[in-house]
Design a protein around this motif. Structure first.
Motif, PDB file in Angstrom:
ATOM      1  N   UNK A  98       0.803  -1.220   0.000  1.00  0.00           N
ATOM      2  CA  UNK A  98       0.000   0.000   0.000  1.00  0.00           C
ATOM      3  C   UNK A  98       0.834   1.267   0.000  1.00  0.00           C
ATOM      4  N   UNK A  99       2.158   1.139  -0.075  1.00  0.00           N
ATOM      5  CA  UNK A  99       3.036   2.309  -0.109  1.00  0.00           C
ATOM      6  C   UNK A  99       3.702   2.402  -1.481  1.00  0.00           C
ATOM      7  N   UNK A 100       4.379   3.515  -1.707  1.00  0.00           N
ATOM      8  CA  UNK A 100       5.161   3.624  -2.950  1.00  0.00           C
ATOM      9  C   UNK A 100       6.650   3.494  -2.648  1.00  0.00           C
ATOM     10  N   UNK A 101       6.968   2.844  -1.505  1.00  0.00           N
ATOM     11  CA  UNK A 101       8.370   2.674  -1.130  1.00  0.00           C
ATOM     12  C   UNK A 101       8.750   1.186  -1.179  1.00  0.00           C
ATOM     13  N   UNK A 102      10.051   0.933  -1.324  1.00  0.00           N
ATOM     14  CA  UNK A 102      10.565  -0.438  -1.266  1.00  0.00           C
ATOM     15  C   UNK A 102      10.941  -0.739   0.173  1.00  0.00           C
ATOM     16  N   UNK A 103      10.153  -1.542   0.848  1.00  0.00           N
ATOM     17  CA  UNK A 103      10.382  -1.867   2.258  1.00  0.00           C
ATOM     18  C   UNK A 103      10.758  -3.338   2.332  1.00  0.00           C
ATOM     19  N   UNK A 104      11.906  -3.635   2.924  1.00  0.00           N
ATOM     20  CA  UNK A 104      12.363  -5.026   2.893  1.00  0.00           C
ATOM     21  C   UNK A 104      12.153  -5.732   4.220  1.00  0.00           C
ATOM     22  N   UNK A 105      12.052  -7.061   4.125  1.00  0.00           N
ATOM     23  CA  UNK A 105      11.918  -7.931   5.299  1.00  0.00           C
ATOM     24  C   UNK A 105      13.204  -8.752   5.441  1.00  0.00           C
ATOM     25  N   UNK A 106      13.849  -8.612   6.586  1.00  0.00           N
ATOM     26  CA  UNK A 106      15.067  -9.378   6.915  1.00  0.00           C
ATOM     27  C   UNK A 106      14.737 -10.331   8.056  1.00  0.00           C
ATOM     28  N   UNK A 107      15.020 -11.611   7.857  1.00  0.00           N
ATOM     29  CA  UNK A 107      14.698 -12.642   8.848  1.00  0.00           C
ATOM     30  C   UNK A 107      15.968 -13.346   9.306  1.00  0.00           C
ATOM     31  N   UNK A 108      16.100 -13.509  10.618  1.00  0.00           N
ATOM     32  CA  UNK A 108      17.192 -14.312  11.185  1.00  0.00           C
ATOM     33  C   UNK A 108      16.648 -15.657  11.636  1.00  0.00           C
ATOM     34  N   UNK A 109      17.396 -16.713  11.305  1.00  0.00           N
ATOM     35  CA  UNK A 109      17.040 -18.031  11.829  1.00  0.00           C
ATOM     36  C   UNK A 109      18.314 -18.805  12.153  1.00  0.00           C
ATOM     37  N   UNK A 110      18.260 -19.595  13.203  1.00  0.00           N
ATOM     38  CA  UNK A 110      19.384 -20.464  13.544  1.00  0.00           C
ATOM     39  C   UNK A 110      19.420 -21.727  12.710  1.00  0.00           C
ATOM     40  N   UNK A 124       9.915 -18.658   5.774  1.00  0.00           N
ATOM     41  CA  UNK A 124      11.181 -18.033   5.372  1.00  0.00           C
ATOM     42  C   UNK A 124      11.074 -17.442   3.967  1.00  0.00           C
ATOM     43  N   UNK A 125      10.263 -18.066   3.110  1.00  0.00           N
ATOM     44  CA  UNK A 125      10.132 -17.596   1.726  1.00  0.00           C
ATOM     45  C   UNK A 125       9.506 -16.208   1.647  1.00  0.00           C
ATOM     46  N   UNK A 126       8.847 -15.776   2.728  1.00  0.00           N
ATOM     47  CA  UNK A 126       8.201 -14.458   2.717  1.00  0.00           C
ATOM     48  C   UNK A 126       9.184 -13.319   3.009  1.00  0.00           C
ATOM     49  N   UNK A 127      10.419 -13.666   3.388  1.00  0.00           N
ATOM     50  CA  UNK A 127      11.422 -12.634   3.663  1.00  0.00           C
ATOM     51  C   UNK A 127      12.217 -12.318   2.401  1.00  0.00           C
ATOM     52  N   UNK A 128      12.654 -11.070   2.283  1.00  0.00           N
ATOM     53  CA  UNK A 128      13.499 -10.686   1.143  1.00  0.00           C
ATOM     54  C   UNK A 128      14.922 -11.188   1.333  1.00  0.00           C
ATOM     55  N   UNK A 129      15.329 -11.266   2.582  1.00  0.00           N
ATOM     56  CA  UNK A 129      16.693 -11.708   2.914  1.00  0.00           C
ATOM     57  C   UNK A 129      16.603 -12.556   4.174  1.00  0.00           C
ATOM     58  N   UNK A 130      17.322 -13.673   4.189  1.00  0.00           N
ATOM     59  CA  UNK A 130      17.377 -14.509   5.390  1.00  0.00           C
ATOM     60  C   UNK A 130      18.836 -14.692   5.795  1.00  0.00           C
ATOM     61  N   UNK A 131      19.110 -14.538   7.083  1.00  0.00           N
ATOM     62  CA  UNK A 131      20.418 -14.928   7.626  1.00  0.00           C
ATOM     63  C   UNK A 131      20.215 -16.290   8.278  1.00  0.00           C
ATOM     64  N   UNK A 132      20.857 -17.307   7.664  1.00  0.00           N
ATOM     65  CA  UNK A 132      20.685 -18.697   8.099  1.00  0.00           C
ATOM     66  C   UNK A 132      21.859 -19.153   8.959  1.00  0.00           C
TER      67      UNK A 132
END
Ligand code: SF4
Length: 218
Positions: A98-110, A124-132
């Motif tokens: 609903x915005x005109x900005x690029x907002x990213x999702x970063x997820x951390x998982x062990x 996890x697939x819903x995040x733009x970036x994952x730290x595994x």
């Protein structure tokens, strides 16, 4: 009943876990028990606060309205609440669309990618970036936003690849670190290097602050 997530804490703005000012959400509960974990206060599955996904979506909306660049989800182990996390990220995605900005999702998982079952993979697939990967105290690193050298930063979307390309191999001279004062004492945002924690402890002692009642010593 709507989906609920057990939350350790939330904070805005987070400036030390991902680019720009971000909403940070730390999930409660982790059974992975990495030696040297600095977030032992997030291990208990009975701790924290059970929170409806709608409330977290409202928090994200508020952060977006305040100019957030993205959302960082950490823990605890976020993927041990995979289905509710997926529901929250879906709601957060609706909001960013609903915005005109690029907002990213970063997820951390062990977890590593090859350990994920279907619900965890879907979340996890819903995040733009994952730290595994688990935190490994024997593998210190200077890589930005990672706690140990084995942890892999994996961009998963076009936005993630574009925004995080410069950070995947980035090892700044000083890692970003944010110290906050909560009702339960001081706590750290970021992935501090060992020397930084020692310096922080010394500085807090010099100021007469109690460094036993801090989240990274619990
Ligand atoms: S996965 Fe994260 S929260 Fe869980 S024990 Fe390891 S470092 Fe700590």
């Amino acid at each position: 009943m709507s989906a609920r997530l057990r939350i350790s804490r939330t904070h805005y703005p987070v400036r030390a876990l991902g680019p720009g000012h971000r909403l940070g959400i730390w999930l409660q509960g982790c059974t992975l028990a990495c030696k040297g974990c600095m977030s032992r206060d997030t291990w208990s599955a009975d701790g924290g606060t059970e929170t409806p996904v709608e409330d977290l979506a409202a928090l994200w909306q508020s952060a977006v309205d305040r100019g957030a660049a993205g959302l960082t989800v950490s823990g605890g182990e976020p993927l041990q609440q995979a289905e509710s996390l997926a529901a929250f990220l879906a709601a957060a995605d609706e909001i960013r669309r609903g915005t005109d900005r690029d907002l990213d999702f970063l997820l951390y998982t062990g977890y590593d990618e090859d350990e994920l079952d279907e619900p965890r993979r879907a979340a996890a697939a819903r995040a733009d970036v994952v730290v595994y990967g688990r935190f490994d105290v024997a593998q210190p690193t200077d890589l930005v936003w990672r706690g140990s050298a084995n942890q892999r930063m994996v961009p998963q979307s076009a936005l993630g690849r574009h925004r995080y390309a410069e950070f995947v191999d980035c090892a700044p001279a000083r890692g970003p670190l944010q110290l906050e004062a909560g009702d339960d004492g001081p706590w750290i945002i970021g992935t501090p290097r060992r020397a930084a924690l020692r310096t922080l402890d010394r500085s807090m002692k010099d100021l007469g602050l109690d460094v036993t009642e801090v989240t990274w010593r619990r």
